[in-house]
Design a protein around this motif. Sequence first.
Motif, PDB file in Angstrom:
ATOM      1  N   ALA A  69      48.548  42.499  86.063  1.00  0.00           N
ATOM      2  CA  ALA A  69      47.177  43.071  85.202  1.00  0.00           C
ATOM      3  C   ALA A  69      46.431  43.437  86.338  1.00  0.00           C
ATOM      4  O   ALA A  69      45.686  44.562  86.345  1.00  0.00           O
ATOM      5  CB  ALA A  69      46.723  42.154  84.266  1.00  0.00           C
ATOM      6  N   ALA A  70      45.845  42.402  87.213  1.00  0.00           N
ATOM      7  CA  ALA A  70      44.976  42.772  88.300  1.00  0.00           C
ATOM      8  C   ALA A  70      45.512  43.896  89.184  1.00  0.00           C
ATOM      9  O   ALA A  70      44.426  44.778  89.369  1.00  0.00           O
ATOM     10  CB  ALA A  70      44.830  41.348  89.298  1.00  0.00           C
ATOM     11  N   THR A  73      44.604  47.274  87.351  1.00  0.00           N
ATOM     12  CA  THR A  73      43.362  47.391  87.186  1.00  0.00           C
ATOM     13  C   THR A  73      42.859  47.726  88.520  1.00  0.00           C
ATOM     14  O   THR A  73      41.947  49.022  88.660  1.00  0.00           O
ATOM     15  CB  THR A  73      42.332  46.068  86.955  1.00  0.00           C
ATOM     16  N   ARG A  76      43.771  51.588  88.882  1.00  0.00           N
ATOM     17  CA  ARG A  76      42.777  52.487  88.197  1.00  0.00           C
ATOM     18  C   ARG A  76      41.370  52.754  88.973  1.00  0.00           C
ATOM     19  O   ARG A  76      40.573  53.759  88.673  1.00  0.00           O
ATOM     20  CB  ARG A  76      42.355  51.835  87.012  1.00  0.00           C
TER      21      ARG A  76
ATOM     22  N   ILE B 274      41.144  35.137  89.433  1.00  0.00           N
ATOM     23  CA  ILE B 274      41.716  36.597  89.086  1.00  0.00           C
ATOM     24  C   ILE B 274      41.793  37.209  87.635  1.00  0.00           C
ATOM     25  O   ILE B 274      41.270  38.329  87.732  1.00  0.00           O
ATOM     26  CB  ILE B 274      43.130  36.657  89.819  1.00  0.00           C
ATOM     27  N   THR B 278      39.433  40.249  86.577  1.00  0.00           N
ATOM     28  CA  THR B 278      39.999  41.398  86.194  1.00  0.00           C
ATOM     29  C   THR B 278      39.630  41.885  84.679  1.00  0.00           C
ATOM     30  O   THR B 278      39.236  43.064  84.551  1.00  0.00           O
ATOM     31  CB  THR B 278      41.760  41.221  85.954  1.00  0.00           C
ATOM     32  N   ILE B 281      35.986  43.547  85.309  1.00  0.00           N
ATOM     33  CA  ILE B 281      36.110  44.884  85.743  1.00  0.00           C
ATOM     34  C   ILE B 281      36.704  45.733  84.880  1.00  0.00           C
ATOM     35  O   ILE B 281      36.127  46.836  84.671  1.00  0.00           O
ATOM     36  CB  ILE B 281      37.170  44.773  87.143  1.00  0.00           C
ATOM     37  N   ASP B 282      37.497  45.116  84.111  1.00  0.00           N
ATOM     38  CA  ASP B 282      38.032  45.996  82.635  1.00  0.00           C
ATOM     39  C   ASP B 282      37.023  46.333  81.708  1.00  0.00           C
ATOM     40  O   ASP B 282      36.869  47.331  81.397  1.00  0.00           O
ATOM     41  CB  ASP B 282      39.170  45.533  81.874  1.00  0.00           C
TER      42      ASP B 282
END
Lengths: 178, 390
Positions: A69-70, A73, A76, B274, B278, B281-282
């Motif tokens: 997932a990181a 991200t 993107r 992390i 994450t 940031i999302d």
Amino acid sequence: MIRAVRHFFLTRALREKLLLLAFLAIGALWWFSAFNQRAISFWRAQRITTARLAEQTQWIKNRTRIEQAAQKTAERLDPARTLNGNQLVTTVAQLATDAGLRDSRSGTPSTEKSGQFAVHSAEYIINNAEWEQLKSFYEALQKRSPYISVERFALSAAMNAPSKLTLNVKVVSVEIVP
Amino acid sequence: MPTPFRFLRAGPPPPKVALLSDAAFFTRAISIPAGLTPAEATAQIELSLEAVSPFPLSQLYYGWWWQPGSEHALLFAAYRRRFTTEQIATWEGSEVVLPGFAAALGAAVEPATTLILNYPDAISAVHWSIGPVPAKVLTRPLEPEVTDEERERTRAELIQSLGGSQHVIDLAGPVTPDPARSDGEIIFRAGDFVSRLGTSALTAADVRDKAELAAMRKSRRRDVALWQVTVGVAASLALLAFGELGLVGGRMWQQVREKQFSAQKPLVDKITSIHELTNKIDELSTKRLMPLEMMTQLTGVDLERKPPEIVFTRIQADQSRGLYTIFVEGRTSNAAQISVYEATLRKVPAIEKVEAPISQVRGDQAQFTLTAVFKPEALLAPEAPKHPTP
């Protein structure tokens, strides 16, 4: 052996029997009380550890998914457009200047870092601002999203001069660390 | 080397039994009607004893031997004054006081058996015809300096006078009790000869005063109850000791797990960090704080929703307090307009919840704090709204 002890007990005088029983009972109660406290304390500690280990196990189990997932991200975001702490402060100062805001000052940026990401945040205070200037600054900030985001926004008007505004804003930037 | 606890290794001693001289007792076999219960048989036996005894029961030490189903019982009684105070004092603490021959009454013998008990000063003969209860007991006193021939002659005379003996058992030594293995019986032994006397039989055969015996049985029951409680307490101590061992083991196990926790912590902290970054940031990418857009909804694009008497003095939006929440401090010279304005905002479809309590009234100026929560989808409209002057 128990028969011998039983015979020994039964052949004692009544007061000796009662004393022996009383001493044993007091000892048992005392011991039980102390044991009970230690057992409860141990039980709580082991339950907490069990829960923590279970939580750790879940995190470790999900490690791959979290890292994927990181990675998604990160994909993107354009690394070239991400900002470090200093860049955040200077960029926001530049946007303020571009919007005609002169009376501004920034705080020291703080950084949260993990793996390939770093998130920087900084406080920004703008005094004696006109509404149109602030609006222009705000829109410029929003255009830099998600590389710069507003985390806190507080706008106040002076009591004696309502057209003079003070903006206290906390801005955040994302950095992809190579 | 002897220790204070050597008695533990030695096991229980034999029960204290007082065996009295057979010569002091007279014996009778009395018939018992069939089908009597033990209580009825006891009453029958005591009635019979009163009938055959020259003394009232209160002046006798007496007991009997009867087995349920037997057609007769063997009574034995002695005049109390035949025993001195010193002799009676030696009975103190005895579990049972019996005439010597009574210790042999629990033997399993063939029908028509005569048991010869040899004492230094007497010979007793116990004769069973049929069943477990002897039919007759005879005792012949002997002079202290009696010869073996005279003893043998007395023995033969006793056997002859009993008559019909098919088996004769001679006990060379006295019968003595075995170490106590159970509360239910006392086992007497003389060489290979074994006599088992159960509790109920011993109760009946004990010659002591019956009221005194009842009191002793009561205190014995109390002592046994105390013993059982003591054993229970001791057992709980043993359980606690096991519990302590369990705790020691448990703590060792816990230490291993805590080490495991500490070893995993850096890795887990990294994964957590992390994950959090994450997510952050999302959120920065997808869930922006939009304070001016929210304010536009409060005032209307052309300020048509906000009454002109109401002036905003401070606007605040904070991600940590709600991404879609705005806090507005304001004042007005017309306090009634606050409620009107609040009612107007409640009708705005983009607003989920709004509250505007008055925080202070000073003169004609009322201050209020407006909190509005927006529906997330309402703030994600594609066209950029025009922001009015607050």
